[in-house]
Design a protein around this motif. Structure first.
Motif, PDB file in Angstrom:
ATOM      1  N   ALA A   6       0.824  -1.207   0.000  1.00  0.00           N
ATOM      2  CA  ALA A   6       0.000   0.000   0.000  1.00  0.00           C
ATOM      3  C   ALA A   6       0.846   1.239   0.000  1.00  0.00           C
ATOM      4  CB  ALA A   6      -0.936  -0.039   1.229  1.00  0.00           C
ATOM      5  N   ILE A   7       2.004   1.189   0.736  1.00  0.00           N
ATOM      6  CA  ILE A   7       2.876   2.380   0.792  1.00  0.00           C
ATOM      7  C   ILE A   7       3.468   2.652  -0.569  1.00  0.00           C
ATOM      8  CG2 ILE A   7       5.031   3.271   1.771  1.00  0.00           C
ATOM      9  CD1 ILE A   7       4.304   1.746   4.332  1.00  0.00           C
ATOM     10  N   PHE A  12       3.916   5.658  -5.651  1.00  0.00           N
ATOM     11  CA  PHE A  12       3.887   5.677  -7.106  1.00  0.00           C
ATOM     12  C   PHE A  12       2.846   6.663  -7.601  1.00  0.00           C
ATOM     13  CE2 PHE A  12       2.223   4.052 -11.106  1.00  0.00           C
ATOM     14  CZ  PHE A  12       3.344   4.096 -11.910  1.00  0.00           C
ATOM     15  N   ILE A  13       1.732   6.687  -6.990  1.00  0.00           N
ATOM     16  CA  ILE A  13       0.690   7.634  -7.384  1.00  0.00           C
ATOM     17  C   ILE A  13       1.152   9.055  -7.170  1.00  0.00           C
ATOM     18  CG2 ILE A  13      -1.621   8.425  -6.781  1.00  0.00           C
ATOM     19  CD1 ILE A  13      -2.273   5.532  -6.093  1.00  0.00           C
ATOM     20  N   ALA A  14       1.875   9.267  -6.105  1.00  0.00           N
ATOM     21  CA  ALA A  14       2.352  10.618  -5.806  1.00  0.00           C
ATOM     22  C   ALA A  14       3.354  11.065  -6.846  1.00  0.00           C
ATOM     23  CB  ALA A  14       2.978  10.637  -4.406  1.00  0.00           C
ATOM     24  N   LEU A  15       4.255  10.198  -7.303  1.00  0.00           N
ATOM     25  CA  LEU A  15       5.257  10.563  -8.318  1.00  0.00           C
ATOM     26  C   LEU A  15       4.561  10.900  -9.623  1.00  0.00           C
ATOM     27  CD1 LEU A  15       8.097   7.924  -7.678  1.00  0.00           C
ATOM     28  CD2 LEU A  15       8.167  10.382  -7.210  1.00  0.00           C
ATOM     29  N   CYS A  16       3.532  10.105  -9.946  1.00  0.00           N
ATOM     30  CA  CYS A  16       2.787  10.380 -11.171  1.00  0.00           C
ATOM     31  C   CYS A  16       2.174  11.750 -11.109  1.00  0.00           C
ATOM     32  CB  CYS A  16       1.710   9.329 -11.388  1.00  0.00           C
ATOM     33  SG  CYS A  16       2.405   7.711 -11.802  1.00  0.00           S
ATOM     34  N   ILE A  17       1.674  12.088 -10.027  1.00  0.00           N
ATOM     35  CA  ILE A  17       1.070  13.413  -9.866  1.00  0.00           C
ATOM     36  C   ILE A  17       2.124  14.490 -10.030  1.00  0.00           C
ATOM     37  CG2 ILE A  17      -0.056  14.943  -8.198  1.00  0.00           C
ATOM     38  CD1 ILE A  17      -1.421  12.477  -7.066  1.00  0.00           C
ATOM     39  N   ILE A  18       3.343  14.253  -9.525  1.00  0.00           N
ATOM     40  CA  ILE A  18       4.424  15.262  -9.615  1.00  0.00           C
ATOM     41  C   ILE A  18       4.830  15.457 -11.059  1.00  0.00           C
ATOM     42  CG2 ILE A  18       6.827  15.723  -8.996  1.00  0.00           C
ATOM     43  CD1 ILE A  18       6.271  14.266  -6.364  1.00  0.00           C
ATOM     44  N   LYS A  19       4.932  14.332 -11.806  1.00  0.00           N
ATOM     45  CA  LYS A  19       5.360  14.448 -13.187  1.00  0.00           C
ATOM     46  C   LYS A  19       4.349  15.173 -14.017  1.00  0.00           C
ATOM     47  CE  LYS A  19       8.380  10.370 -13.267  1.00  0.00           C
ATOM     48  NZ  LYS A  19       8.624   9.047 -13.826  1.00  0.00           N
ATOM     49  N   CYS A  20       3.093  15.029 -13.683  1.00  0.00           N
ATOM     50  CA  CYS A  20       2.017  15.652 -14.442  1.00  0.00           C
ATOM     51  C   CYS A  20       1.848  17.115 -14.106  1.00  0.00           C
ATOM     52  CB  CYS A  20       0.698  14.898 -14.190  1.00  0.00           C
ATOM     53  SG  CYS A  20       0.701  13.225 -14.857  1.00  0.00           S
ATOM     54  N   CYS A  28      10.234  25.868  -5.797  1.00  0.00           N
ATOM     55  CA  CYS A  28       9.788  25.895  -4.365  1.00  0.00           C
ATOM     56  C   CYS A  28       8.467  25.209  -4.200  1.00  0.00           C
ATOM     57  CB  CYS A  28       9.704  27.341  -3.929  1.00  0.00           C
ATOM     58  SG  CYS A  28       9.385  27.536  -2.101  1.00  0.00           S
ATOM     59  N   SER A  29       7.573  25.444  -5.167  1.00  0.00           N
ATOM     60  CA  SER A  29       6.236  24.817  -5.102  1.00  0.00           C
ATOM     61  C   SER A  29       6.384  23.335  -5.292  1.00  0.00           C
ATOM     62  CB  SER A  29       5.339  25.391  -6.195  1.00  0.00           C
ATOM     63  OG  SER A  29       5.161  26.774  -5.971  1.00  0.00           O
ATOM     64  N   LYS A  30       7.365  22.928  -6.154  1.00  0.00           N
ATOM     65  CA  LYS A  30       7.573  21.508  -6.399  1.00  0.00           C
ATOM     66  C   LYS A  30       7.953  20.785  -5.139  1.00  0.00           C
ATOM     67  CE  LYS A  30      10.254  18.437  -9.378  1.00  0.00           C
ATOM     68  NZ  LYS A  30      11.248  18.377 -10.461  1.00  0.00           N
ATOM     69  N   PHE A  31       8.881  21.435  -4.429  1.00  0.00           N
ATOM     70  CA  PHE A  31       9.295  20.787  -3.188  1.00  0.00           C
ATOM     71  C   PHE A  31       8.181  20.782  -2.158  1.00  0.00           C
ATOM     72  CE2 PHE A  31      13.708  21.893  -4.697  1.00  0.00           C
ATOM     73  CZ  PHE A  31      14.160  20.606  -4.783  1.00  0.00           C
ATOM     74  N   SER A  32       7.328  21.757  -2.145  1.00  0.00           N
ATOM     75  CA  SER A  32       6.217  21.802  -1.171  1.00  0.00           C
ATOM     76  C   SER A  32       5.242  20.664  -1.430  1.00  0.00           C
ATOM     77  CB  SER A  32       5.499  23.145  -1.261  1.00  0.00           C
ATOM     78  OG  SER A  32       6.365  24.180  -0.884  1.00  0.00           O
ATOM     79  N   TYR A  33       4.936  20.446  -2.676  1.00  0.00           N
ATOM     80  CA  TYR A  33       4.039  19.341  -3.004  1.00  0.00           C
ATOM     81  C   TYR A  33       4.633  18.015  -2.625  1.00  0.00           C
ATOM     82  CZ  TYR A  33       0.782  22.355  -5.528  1.00  0.00           C
ATOM     83  OH  TYR A  33      -0.118  23.297  -5.853  1.00  0.00           O
ATOM     84  N   GLU A  34       5.943  17.907  -2.962  1.00  0.00           N
ATOM     85  CA  GLU A  34       6.587  16.629  -2.639  1.00  0.00           C
ATOM     86  C   GLU A  34       6.564  16.385  -1.148  1.00  0.00           C
ATOM     87  OE1 GLU A  34      10.457  16.851  -4.331  1.00  0.00           O
ATOM     88  OE2 GLU A  34       9.763  16.423  -6.372  1.00  0.00           O
ATOM     89  N   GLU A  36       4.386  17.512   0.967  1.00  0.00           N
ATOM     90  CA  GLU A  36       3.018  17.193   1.374  1.00  0.00           C
ATOM     91  C   GLU A  36       2.671  15.757   1.039  1.00  0.00           C
ATOM     92  OE1 GLU A  36       0.445  20.029  -0.409  1.00  0.00           O
ATOM     93  OE2 GLU A  36       1.098  21.677   0.894  1.00  0.00           O
ATOM     94  N   ILE A  37       3.147  15.367  -0.191  1.00  0.00           N
ATOM     95  CA  ILE A  37       2.855  13.996  -0.614  1.00  0.00           C
ATOM     96  C   ILE A  37       3.557  13.012   0.292  1.00  0.00           C
ATOM     97  CG2 ILE A  37       3.220  12.305  -2.451  1.00  0.00           C
ATOM     98  CD1 ILE A  37       2.775  14.648  -4.419  1.00  0.00           C
ATOM     99  N   ILE A  38       4.858  13.319   0.572  1.00  0.00           N
ATOM    100  CA  ILE A  38       5.619  12.407   1.426  1.00  0.00           C
ATOM    101  C   ILE A  38       4.970  12.334   2.805  1.00  0.00           C
ATOM    102  CG2 ILE A  38       7.819  12.086   2.623  1.00  0.00           C
ATOM    103  CD1 ILE A  38       9.151  13.322   0.093  1.00  0.00           C
ATOM    104  N   ALA A  39       4.511  13.508   3.310  1.00  0.00           N
ATOM    105  CA  ALA A  39       3.853  13.523   4.633  1.00  0.00           C
ATOM    106  C   ALA A  39       2.577  12.693   4.607  1.00  0.00           C
ATOM    107  CB  ALA A  39       3.546  14.961   5.046  1.00  0.00           C
ATOM    108  N   SER A  40       1.862  12.849   3.479  1.00  0.00           N
ATOM    109  CA  SER A  40       0.620  12.074   3.356  1.00  0.00           C
ATOM    110  C   SER A  40       0.917  10.596   3.304  1.00  0.00           C
ATOM    111  CB  SER A  40      -0.144  12.495   2.102  1.00  0.00           C
ATOM    112  OG  SER A  40      -0.524  13.846   2.209  1.00  0.00           O
ATOM    113  N   VAL A  41       2.015  10.257   2.560  1.00  0.00           N
ATOM    114  CA  VAL A  41       2.374   8.829   2.434  1.00  0.00           C
ATOM    115  C   VAL A  41       2.778   8.274   3.785  1.00  0.00           C
ATOM    116  CG1 VAL A  41       4.060   7.244   1.444  1.00  0.00           C
ATOM    117  CG2 VAL A  41       2.983   8.972   0.008  1.00  0.00           C
ATOM    118  N   LEU A  42       3.574   9.082   4.490  1.00  0.00           N
ATOM    119  CA  LEU A  42       4.012   8.611   5.830  1.00  0.00           C
ATOM    120  C   LEU A  42       2.804   8.437   6.765  1.00  0.00           C
ATOM    121  CD1 LEU A  42       7.245  10.783   6.300  1.00  0.00           C
ATOM    122  CD2 LEU A  42       7.091   8.330   5.819  1.00  0.00           C
ATOM    123  N   LYS A  43       1.932   9.420   6.645  1.00  0.00           N
ATOM    124  CA  LYS A  43       0.720   9.327   7.493  1.00  0.00           C
ATOM    125  C   LYS A  43      -0.086   8.091   7.146  1.00  0.00           C
ATOM    126  CE  LYS A  43      -3.219  12.022   9.014  1.00  0.00           C
ATOM    127  NZ  LYS A  43      -3.958  13.301   8.886  1.00  0.00           N
TER     128      LYS A  43
END
Length: 284
Positions: A6-7, A12-20, A28-34, A36-43
């Motif tokens: 599941a992790i 993988f879904i998060a990376l796809c979203i980043i590429k798109c 700066c915005s790129k890193f913020s999303y990443e 957030e995504i990483i935080a969401s994944v960890l959560k």
């Protein structure tokens, strides 16, 4: 294992979203999303791990409950077998006790029945003896009554009727008047020669006498039992006429007693020609 899959799927879904994401976005915005995504994944990872722990704990609880239930069932089965064995033993003991009680009661009933049978037999024997005695007494009474009836039936054939054919003038005092013409003499108890009736059996007798007097004559007479006067009669004719005197008596006689009609005072005339009569019969 399920949690790791599941992790990685989420990553993988998060990376796809980043590429798109549009190239015009700033670094700066790129890193913020990443982030957030990483935080969401960890959560999500933490949630998945927590869920795994909860599932494992639930599985362990279920297994523990099942194990407890298995132990309880085994204990129940063991207790059931023990209780069944106890009940079998108890029932066997109770059956033996009941059988013994029934045997004892049967013996008691048999004993009571034997005693009662003996008592009933004794009572019946006593009653039979009493009944036999009563029957013997009653039989004797019946026989005696039949004998009495037979005697009375035999007595019932005693009867006579006689009349005087000869005139008897101025007979002596106490002289027996002779009624010589016999009409009836059942039992042959009357003697036409002596004028006497001789009782053949004991009983109650009825006697009657009618004396026809001579013209203008008077007579006195009486009926006697064994020469003892019992009933008197008197008659006197007047104006040249005759008179008729009559008398009846009922007496108790024994065998051999004598009944006669006798003159009294020695005066008068007893007219014959079958006008004067003497009659008698056994009543009872």
């Amino acid at each position: 294992m399920v949690g790791l899959k599941a992790i990685f799927t989420c990553f993988f879904i998060a990376l796809c979203i980043i590429k798109c994401t549009s190239a015009t976005e700033t670094v700066c915005s790129k890193f913020s999303y990443e982030q957030e995504i990483i935080a969401s994944v960890l959560k999500m990872k933490l949630n998945v791990e927590h869920m795994e722990k909860e599932i494992k704990k639930t599985q362990e609880d279920i297994l523990k409950v099942l194990e407890d239930q298995r132990e309880k069932m085994e204990m129940f089965a063991k207790n059931y077998i023990t209780v069944r064995d106890i009940l079998v033993v108890v029932m066997e003991n109770k059956s033996a006790e009941v059988s013994k009680v029934l045997d004892d009661k049967t013996d008691e009933v048999d004993k009571v029945l034997k005693n009662k049978t003996a008592e009933v037999a004794k009572v019946l024997a006593d009653k039979t003896s009493v009944i036999d005695k009563v029957l013997r007494n009653k039989t004797a009474e019946v026989v005696k009554a039949l004998d009495d009836v037979e005697k009375k039936v035999t007595k019932a054939v005693v009867a006579f009727s006689a009349s005087a054919t000869k005139h008897q003038t101025n007979p002596a005092n106490g002289q027996t008047i002779i009624f010589d013409a016999v009409m009836t003499n059942i039992g042959n108890a009357y003697d036409s020669t002596s004028g006497k009736f001789l009782a053949p059996v004991s009983g109650t007798y009825v006697f009657s006498c009618s004396i026809f007097s001579g013209g203008n004559g008077e007579f006195w007479a009486y009926m006697a039992v064994n020469n003892s006067a019992k009933a008197h009669l008197n008659e006197r004719g007047t104006n040249g006429r005759h008179g008729m005197g009559s008398q009846t008596m009922i007496v108790q006689l024994n065998p051999g007693d004598v009944v006669t009609v006798n003159t009294n005072y020695g005066a008068g005339t007893v007219y014959g020609a079958k006008y004067s009569t003497f009659n008698g019969f056994l009543l009872l």
